[in-house]
Design a protein around this motif. Structure first.
Motif, mmCIF file in Angstrom:
data_model
loop_
_atom_site.group_PDB
_atom_site.id
_atom_site.type_symbol
_atom_site.label_atom_id
_atom_site.label_comp_id
_atom_site.label_asym_id
_atom_site.label_seq_id
_atom_site.Cartn_x
_atom_site.Cartn_y
_atom_site.Cartn_z
ATOM 1 N N ILE A 29 0.862 -1.193 0.000
ATOM 2 C CA ILE A 29 0.000 0.000 0.000
ATOM 3 C C ILE A 29 0.887 1.227 0.000
ATOM 4 C CG2 ILE A 29 -1.726 1.322 1.293
ATOM 5 C CD1 ILE A 29 -2.765 -1.247 2.465
ATOM 6 N N PHE A 30 0.517 2.198 -0.808
ATOM 7 C CA PHE A 30 1.123 3.529 -0.751
ATOM 8 C C PHE A 30 0.035 4.512 -0.324
ATOM 9 C CE2 PHE A 30 2.108 7.673 -2.636
ATOM 10 C CZ PHE A 30 3.357 7.900 -2.074
ATOM 11 N N MET A 37 -16.166 7.783 14.782
ATOM 12 C CA MET A 37 -15.038 6.892 15.026
ATOM 13 C C MET A 37 -14.594 6.196 13.737
ATOM 14 S SD MET A 37 -15.327 5.350 18.879
ATOM 15 C CE MET A 37 -16.701 4.265 18.589
ATOM 16 N N ASP A 38 -14.156 6.995 12.786
ATOM 17 C CA ASP A 38 -13.623 6.462 11.538
ATOM 18 C C ASP A 38 -12.668 7.489 10.940
ATOM 19 O OD1 ASP A 38 -15.167 8.439 10.226
ATOM 20 O OD2 ASP A 38 -16.852 7.082 9.985
ATOM 21 N N PHE A 39 -11.966 7.085 9.898
ATOM 22 C CA PHE A 39 -11.081 7.996 9.178
ATOM 23 C C PHE A 39 -11.043 7.564 7.724
ATOM 24 C CE2 PHE A 39 -8.471 4.480 10.453
ATOM 25 C CZ PHE A 39 -7.534 4.314 9.437
ATOM 26 N N ARG A 40 -10.734 8.509 6.840
ATOM 27 C CA ARG A 40 -10.687 8.257 5.408
ATOM 28 C C ARG A 40 -9.230 8.214 4.960
ATOM 29 N NH1 ARG A 40 -13.747 10.128 0.373
ATOM 30 N NH2 ARG A 40 -12.121 10.356 -1.190
ATOM 31 N N VAL A 41 -8.929 7.249 4.112
ATOM 32 C CA VAL A 41 -7.573 7.092 3.596
ATOM 33 C C VAL A 41 -7.643 6.928 2.085
ATOM 34 C CG1 VAL A 41 -7.667 4.619 4.116
ATOM 35 C CG2 VAL A 41 -5.465 5.704 3.699
ATOM 36 N N ASP A 42 -6.810 7.695 1.385
ATOM 37 C CA ASP A 42 -6.632 7.559 -0.067
ATOM 38 C C ASP A 42 -5.300 6.853 -0.304
ATOM 39 O OD1 ASP A 42 -9.000 8.899 -0.628
ATOM 40 O OD2 ASP A 42 -8.020 10.851 -0.536
ATOM 41 N N MET A 43 -5.315 5.855 -1.174
ATOM 42 C CA MET A 43 -4.125 5.012 -1.304
ATOM 43 C C MET A 43 -4.069 4.330 -2.658
ATOM 44 S SD MET A 43 -5.540 2.052 1.235
ATOM 45 C CE MET A 43 -7.278 1.568 1.123
ATOM 46 N N PHE A 44 -2.862 3.872 -2.971
ATOM 47 C CA PHE A 44 -2.632 2.961 -4.081
ATOM 48 C C PHE A 44 -2.381 1.577 -3.483
ATOM 49 C CE2 PHE A 44 -1.460 6.981 -6.087
ATOM 50 C CZ PHE A 44 -2.087 6.874 -7.321
ATOM 51 N N ILE A 45 -3.082 0.575 -4.004
ATOM 52 C CA ILE A 45 -2.840 -0.796 -3.562
ATOM 53 C C ILE A 45 -2.187 -1.562 -4.705
ATOM 54 C CG2 ILE A 45 -4.768 -0.746 -1.952
ATOM 55 C CD1 ILE A 45 -6.270 -2.564 -3.971
ATOM 56 N N THR A 48 4.560 -13.277 -13.782
ATOM 57 C CA THR A 48 4.043 -12.589 -12.605
ATOM 58 C C THR A 48 3.024 -11.545 -13.044
ATOM 59 O OG1 THR A 48 6.091 -12.923 -11.381
ATOM 60 C CG2 THR A 48 4.651 -11.151 -10.626
ATOM 61 N N VAL A 49 1.902 -11.528 -12.370
ATOM 62 C CA VAL A 49 0.838 -10.553 -12.642
ATOM 63 C C VAL A 49 0.845 -9.525 -11.522
ATOM 64 C CG1 VAL A 49 -1.612 -10.214 -13.048
ATOM 65 C CG2 VAL A 49 -0.518 -12.326 -13.807
ATOM 66 N N ARG A 50 0.841 -8.280 -11.926
ATOM 67 C CA ARG A 50 0.825 -7.177 -10.947
ATOM 68 C C ARG A 50 -0.397 -6.316 -11.196
ATOM 69 N NH1 ARG A 50 2.631 -1.816 -10.848
ATOM 70 N NH2 ARG A 50 3.364 -1.088 -8.797
ATOM 71 N N TYR A 51 -1.224 -6.185 -10.152
ATOM 72 C CA TYR A 51 -2.455 -5.391 -10.245
ATOM 73 C C TYR A 51 -2.311 -4.170 -9.352
ATOM 74 C CZ TYR A 51 -7.330 -4.022 -9.576
ATOM 75 O OH TYR A 51 -8.505 -3.314 -9.498
ATOM 76 N N ALA A 52 -2.657 -2.987 -9.871
ATOM 77 C CA ALA A 52 -2.581 -1.733 -9.110
ATOM 78 C C ALA A 52 -3.883 -0.973 -9.275
ATOM 79 C CB ALA A 52 -1.403 -0.885 -9.579
ATOM 80 N N ALA A 53 -4.290 -0.278 -8.216
ATOM 81 C CA ALA A 53 -5.531 0.502 -8.260
ATOM 82 C C ALA A 53 -5.423 1.660 -7.282
ATOM 83 C CB ALA A 53 -6.739 -0.371 -7.921
ATOM 84 N N ARG A 54 -6.080 2.754 -7.653
ATOM 85 C CA ARG A 54 -6.202 3.917 -6.744
ATOM 86 C C ARG A 54 -7.537 3.780 -6.036
ATOM 87 N NH1 ARG A 54 -4.589 9.443 -6.240
ATOM 88 N NH2 ARG A 54 -5.720 10.220 -4.418
ATOM 89 N N MET A 55 -7.498 3.772 -4.696
ATOM 90 C CA MET A 55 -8.709 3.546 -3.911
ATOM 91 C C MET A 55 -8.843 4.600 -2.826
ATOM 92 S SD MET A 55 -8.842 -0.575 -3.269
ATOM 93 C CE MET A 55 -10.507 -0.371 -2.598
ATOM 94 N N HIS A 56 -10.049 4.767 -2.380
ATOM 95 C CA HIS A 56 -10.290 5.510 -1.144
ATOM 96 C C HIS A 56 -11.262 4.702 -0.291
ATOM 97 C CE1 HIS A 56 -13.393 7.206 -3.926
ATOM 98 N NE2 HIS A 56 -14.173 7.008 -2.880
ATOM 99 N N ALA A 57 -11.028 4.722 1.003
ATOM 100 C CA ALA A 57 -11.817 3.912 1.926
ATOM 101 C C ALA A 57 -12.044 4.689 3.210
ATOM 102 C CB ALA A 57 -11.110 2.586 2.216
#
Length: 451
Positions: free
Chosen positions: A66-67, A79-87, A152-161
């Protein structure tokens, strides 16, 4: 003329036939290229519902990283927080058939289209404690699939949770929130798929800054197997712990420093005499209302248990309330003192004066309306009261001074001491000392617990 016409017609027909053949051939090629792309790397017997083969009894290893781009909206009420990340996910798909001509010269990887990746087997990790988790989109989903020569397969996505976090506020505003993110395989148990952190693990954006928190580093990473009764089995789980340390500077400026000054301001009332009753009452009541307004308007998490800031608030308000109660006590004592002074008959000082001049051998002592005659030996007690002992006979024991005596005479200096004035003098030292003791106990204990 006729021959020229026939020749032109034949040429026109031939050219038209050639263009039609080229167009049909080009369309066929385009169709073949488009539909054949998945078959370039997938064998004829490939089934995407079946996981890649591995050694007998061993699961498929999926490396996860994760980045973290940004963390915001740390909500203490929800009681939560938002995170934007690349997985990033990486696994080995040994069933692929990869021709060398799909790679550009000098490259050992190729980026596949999303339509091609849909035909691949894919792991199914999800965020176990997320309220919302979705892939970012603009005109399309921000995802990419990279295929390497070693299959090797590499999967990347920009997500927010939005991640739920069970926060504790006993030490607020010096609380430290440890918020985990759990990543788990949804349908494949730990005998089929094993998640593990890659070498990069979880990386933070170096420009990441939080408004009221410091993000503790390094982040704690964990790999485990968790039993899920809902899915009846053990599933591979990854955990990353975010440590949010609240910055105390904002609360020092907005809460602790102003409340301390208000408490110190209430001590000025001890230097105001009872002849300034309106000013003294106004000062104390204003200090109390200021503290109430300050703490009710503070950004305090609405929890049912006692927080560290509640203890500070209680200490400050108790100090001001005690100063107000002290004023009530000294006022009552002053009223009693004035009453005792005013109830003494004015003839008594004249008789005492005559006695001192030797003109009178006895003196009347007034005590609650009773008159007793004694021989002249004067022992001063309280204002308006005179204790006389006879010259003859055994000495009588002196009367005990009442515990509620509002005035007395200092035997060493002969100066009259008034109770309410003495209480004010003592309060000028006692109140600051008690408050400083409270401060010296409060901060070391709070710092020790928060560390």
């Amino acid at each position: 003329m006729l021959d020229k016409f026939k020749t032109r017609a034949i040429v026109t027909f031939g050219l038209g036939f050639i263009f039609m053949w080229l167009g049909a051939h080009g369309a066929t090629e385009a169709h073949v290229n488009y539909t054949a792309k998945p078959r370039v790397v997938l064998p004829p017997n490939y089934v995407k519902e079946i996981r890649p083969p591995s050694k007998k009894g061993s699961p498929v290893i999926v490396d996860f990283s994760i980045f973290v781009v940004d963390i915001n909206s740390i909500n203490v009420e929800d009681m939560d927080f938002r995170v934007d990340m690349f997985i990033h996910q990486r696994w080995l798909e040994s069933r692929l058939e990869i021709p060398d001509d799909i790679f550009e010269e000098g490259d050992d990887y190729v980026t596949l289209l999303p339509e091609v990746f849909e035909n691949f087997w894919q792991p199914d990790p999800y965020f176990l404690n997320s309220k919302i988790a979705e892939i970012a989109t603009l005109t399309h989903k921000f995802t990419s699939v990279t295929l390497y020569k070693n299959k090797t397969v590499r999967y990347a996505a920009r997500m927010h949770a939005i991640i739920a976090c069970q926060m504790e506020f006993q030490l607020y505003p010096m609380d430290i929130q440890v918020c985990p993110i759990y990543i788990e395989s949804f349908s494949s148990n730990n005998q089929k798929v094993k998640l593990r952190w890659s070498d990069s693990g979880v990386t933070l954006n170096p420009e990441l800054k939080l408004l009221q928190y410091n993000l503790g580093q390094p982040l704690e990473l964990e790999e485990s197997d968790g039993y899920m009764p809902e899915k009846v089995g053990n599933f591979s789980r990854l955990t990353v712990y975010f440590r949010f340390e609240r910055q105390i500077g904002h609360h020092l400026i907005q809460t602790f420093a102003p409340s301390s000054l208000v408490v110190m301001l209430s001590w000025f009332s001890f230097w105001l005499g009872l002849d300034a009753i309106p000013g003294r009452v106004t000062l104390l009541v204003t200090c109390m209302l200021t503290l109430v307004t300050m703490f009710t308007g503070a950004d305090i998490p609405p929890v049912a248990y006692v927080k560290a800031l509640d203890l500070w608030m209680a200490g400050c308000m108790l100090s001001v309330f005690a100063a107000l109660a002290e004023f009530v006590v000294v006022k009552v004592l002053d009223v009693q003192y004035q009453y005792q002074v005013n109830r003494i008959p004015k003839v008594l000082p004249m008789r005492i004066s005559n006695m001192e001049k030797g003109q009178c051998a006895t003196v009347a002592s007034w005590e609650g309306g009773a008159v007793r005659s004694r021989k002249a030996t004067q022992t001063p007690t309280t204002p308006g009261q005179t204790s006389l002992q006879g010259n003859g006979g055994p000495p009588k024991p002196a009367r005990r001074q009442s515990l509620l005596s509002v005035a007395w005479t200092d035997t060493d200096t002969g100066v009259e001491k008034i109770m309410w004035r003495e209480i004010d003098k003592v309060s000028r030292a006692v109140f600051p000392i008690l408050f400083f003791v409270f401060v010296l106990l409060y901060w070391p204990i709070l710092l020790m617990k928060s560390s």
